[in-house]
Scaffold this motif. Sequence first.
Motif, PDB file in Angstrom:
ATOM      1  N   VAL A 161      -3.498  96.447  13.528  1.00  0.00           N
ATOM      2  CA  VAL A 161      -4.313  96.358  15.106  1.00  0.00           C
ATOM      3  C   VAL A 161      -5.757  96.305  14.629  1.00  0.00           C
ATOM      4  O   VAL A 161      -6.315  95.462  15.376  1.00  0.00           O
ATOM      5  N   LEU A 162      -6.390  96.976  13.539  1.00  0.00           N
ATOM      6  CA  LEU A 162      -7.723  96.732  13.559  1.00  0.00           C
ATOM      7  C   LEU A 162      -8.092  95.347  13.061  1.00  0.00           C
ATOM      8  O   LEU A 162      -9.103  94.739  13.328  1.00  0.00           O
ATOM      9  N   GLY A 163      -7.268  94.793  12.204  1.00  0.00           N
ATOM     10  CA  GLY A 163      -7.557  93.592  11.786  1.00  0.00           C
ATOM     11  C   GLY A 163      -7.363  92.592  12.610  1.00  0.00           C
ATOM     12  O   GLY A 163      -8.281  91.650  12.712  1.00  0.00           O
ATOM     13  N   GLY A 164      -6.497  92.689  13.864  1.00  0.00           N
ATOM     14  CA  GLY A 164      -6.361  91.697  14.618  1.00  0.00           C
ATOM     15  C   GLY A 164      -7.837  91.989  15.839  1.00  0.00           C
ATOM     16  O   GLY A 164      -8.200  90.937  16.156  1.00  0.00           O
ATOM     17  N   VAL A 165      -7.862  93.107  16.089  1.00  0.00           N
ATOM     18  CA  VAL A 165      -9.020  93.293  17.217  1.00  0.00           C
ATOM     19  C   VAL A 165     -10.241  93.024  16.688  1.00  0.00           C
ATOM     20  O   VAL A 165     -11.031  92.534  17.457  1.00  0.00           O
ATOM     21  N   ILE A 166     -10.607  93.801  15.677  1.00  0.00           N
ATOM     22  CA  ILE A 166     -12.067  93.688  14.928  1.00  0.00           C
ATOM     23  C   ILE A 166     -12.153  92.306  14.709  1.00  0.00           C
ATOM     24  O   ILE A 166     -13.335  91.601  14.798  1.00  0.00           O
ATOM     25  N   GLY A 167     -11.267  91.397  14.171  1.00  0.00           N
ATOM     26  CA  GLY A 167     -11.426  90.141  13.412  1.00  0.00           C
ATOM     27  C   GLY A 167     -11.596  89.212  14.870  1.00  0.00           C
ATOM     28  O   GLY A 167     -12.425  88.392  14.824  1.00  0.00           O
ATOM     29  N   GLU A 168     -10.970  89.462  15.737  1.00  0.00           N
ATOM     30  CA  GLU A 168     -11.090  88.930  17.298  1.00  0.00           C
ATOM     31  C   GLU A 168     -12.561  88.986  17.738  1.00  0.00           C
ATOM     32  O   GLU A 168     -13.281  88.001  18.304  1.00  0.00           O
ATOM     33  N   HIS A 169     -13.006  90.196  17.747  1.00  0.00           N
ATOM     34  CA  HIS A 169     -14.404  90.435  18.478  1.00  0.00           C
ATOM     35  C   HIS A 169     -15.728  90.414  17.564  1.00  0.00           C
ATOM     36  O   HIS A 169     -16.683  90.053  17.730  1.00  0.00           O
ATOM     37  N   GLY A 260      -6.239  89.640  18.547  1.00  0.00           N
ATOM     38  CA  GLY A 260      -6.275  91.296  18.896  1.00  0.00           C
ATOM     39  C   GLY A 260      -4.894  91.447  19.378  1.00  0.00           C
ATOM     40  O   GLY A 260      -4.163  92.406  19.228  1.00  0.00           O
ATOM     41  N   THR A 261      -4.354  90.461  20.341  1.00  0.00           N
ATOM     42  CA  THR A 261      -2.807  90.628  20.443  1.00  0.00           C
ATOM     43  C   THR A 261      -2.057  90.643  19.432  1.00  0.00           C
ATOM     44  O   THR A 261      -0.895  91.553  19.272  1.00  0.00           O
ATOM     45  N   VAL A 262      -2.183  89.589  18.497  1.00  0.00           N
ATOM     46  CA  VAL A 262      -1.198  89.815  17.763  1.00  0.00           C
ATOM     47  C   VAL A 262      -1.446  91.000  16.455  1.00  0.00           C
ATOM     48  O   VAL A 262      -0.257  91.473  16.181  1.00  0.00           O
TER      49      VAL A 262
END
Length: 402
Positions: A161-169, A260-262
Amino acid sequence: MTGKQGLATGGSPTPAIGRAVVLLGVAAFATVATMRVADPLIPQVAAEFDVTAGDAAIVSSALTISYAIGQFVYGPLGDRIGKLRLIAWMAVISAFTIGAAGFSNSLSTLGLIRFIGGATIAAIVPLGMAFVGDHVAYEDRQTMLARMLSGTIIGAILGQVLGGVIGEHFGWRAVFPMLGAVFLIVGALLLRELGKSRLPPPKLTVSISVGALIRGYVDLFKRPWARIVILVVFIEAFFFYGSFTFIGADLHQRFVLDYGTVGLILGVFGLGGIVYALSVRHLVRKLGERGLAMLGGTSIAVGLVCMPLVPLAAIPISQFLMGLGLYMLHNTLQTNATQMAPEARGLAVSTFANALFLGQAAGITAGGVLVDSHGFAPAYMISAVGLLILALSFARLLNRRQ
């Protein structure tokens, strides 16, 4: 060797052991988050360095290769100087080796830093399992291991989750220094716990000479059940991670999802693990090790088969089934691993971890080739069939042994 051999080496967990297990769970969280955080970042890394998803998977495979190699050192060393002490110091060192990945300026540099990071975090989970094996009786061990390894489940969830969300933003680079900070904190807390001197004395071997190590490995591999457990975990990791690692790239490509969704979808995998951890005592009593292996392998296979066939709304169900199934099967393997050689538990469990991560690295490499040449669906199907056959075969072997 029977399943109960070496029981005298364990006992009822004391409050000090309980606190240590909690901290080991946090360290296990950071370790698995470090591994899984890369899964949703693979498309982003591939885009930044202009490579394919298979090439970008080095962000995962480099770490797992060195993690496996590190077991040759940490298992015997933990037996010699103390498992918990070695875990604490390697957690502190990992704060810097993991955090540095965020400053990579090329894919090769990123691969090298992840390789070094894998070598430093390699001590934590296997020696933590061995520590539990040293101080907790066999009949309580699967429950206590599940408690410690609940940190790995949360790491699998939040890592993705953090990988996706932090990576996105904030970009993929921001993820790694944050994980480094977690390692620094838990390492300091473990050293503080060791300084209180309330823990039982560590169980130490006499020597880590080359001759002693060779004798230890020879003795381990002379044991038929040890050979079976080590081979099974290698095959399990090969098939599972050979497809699971690429789910993030598949979802991003097939459904045009943001990172983030991923990450949120991949995080559902860990919810299945949490359900297992919360119900482990009941499941062990109701199903036994054989039933856990059979049902676990079946659940993973169903989840993988559904991946290319179901609509997006049902993908989280597939992830949940895979998470529940993997922890049912894998925790059964882990519990058996802690009893393969009670007199050299660090060496034995580290050998188990070595096989696990060599299998993972081989599976990711083979999966990357398959995905680049034939797409994602064949990887899911091959993994599903392989894991189902493996789980049923292992369950049969458990039945014979019992």
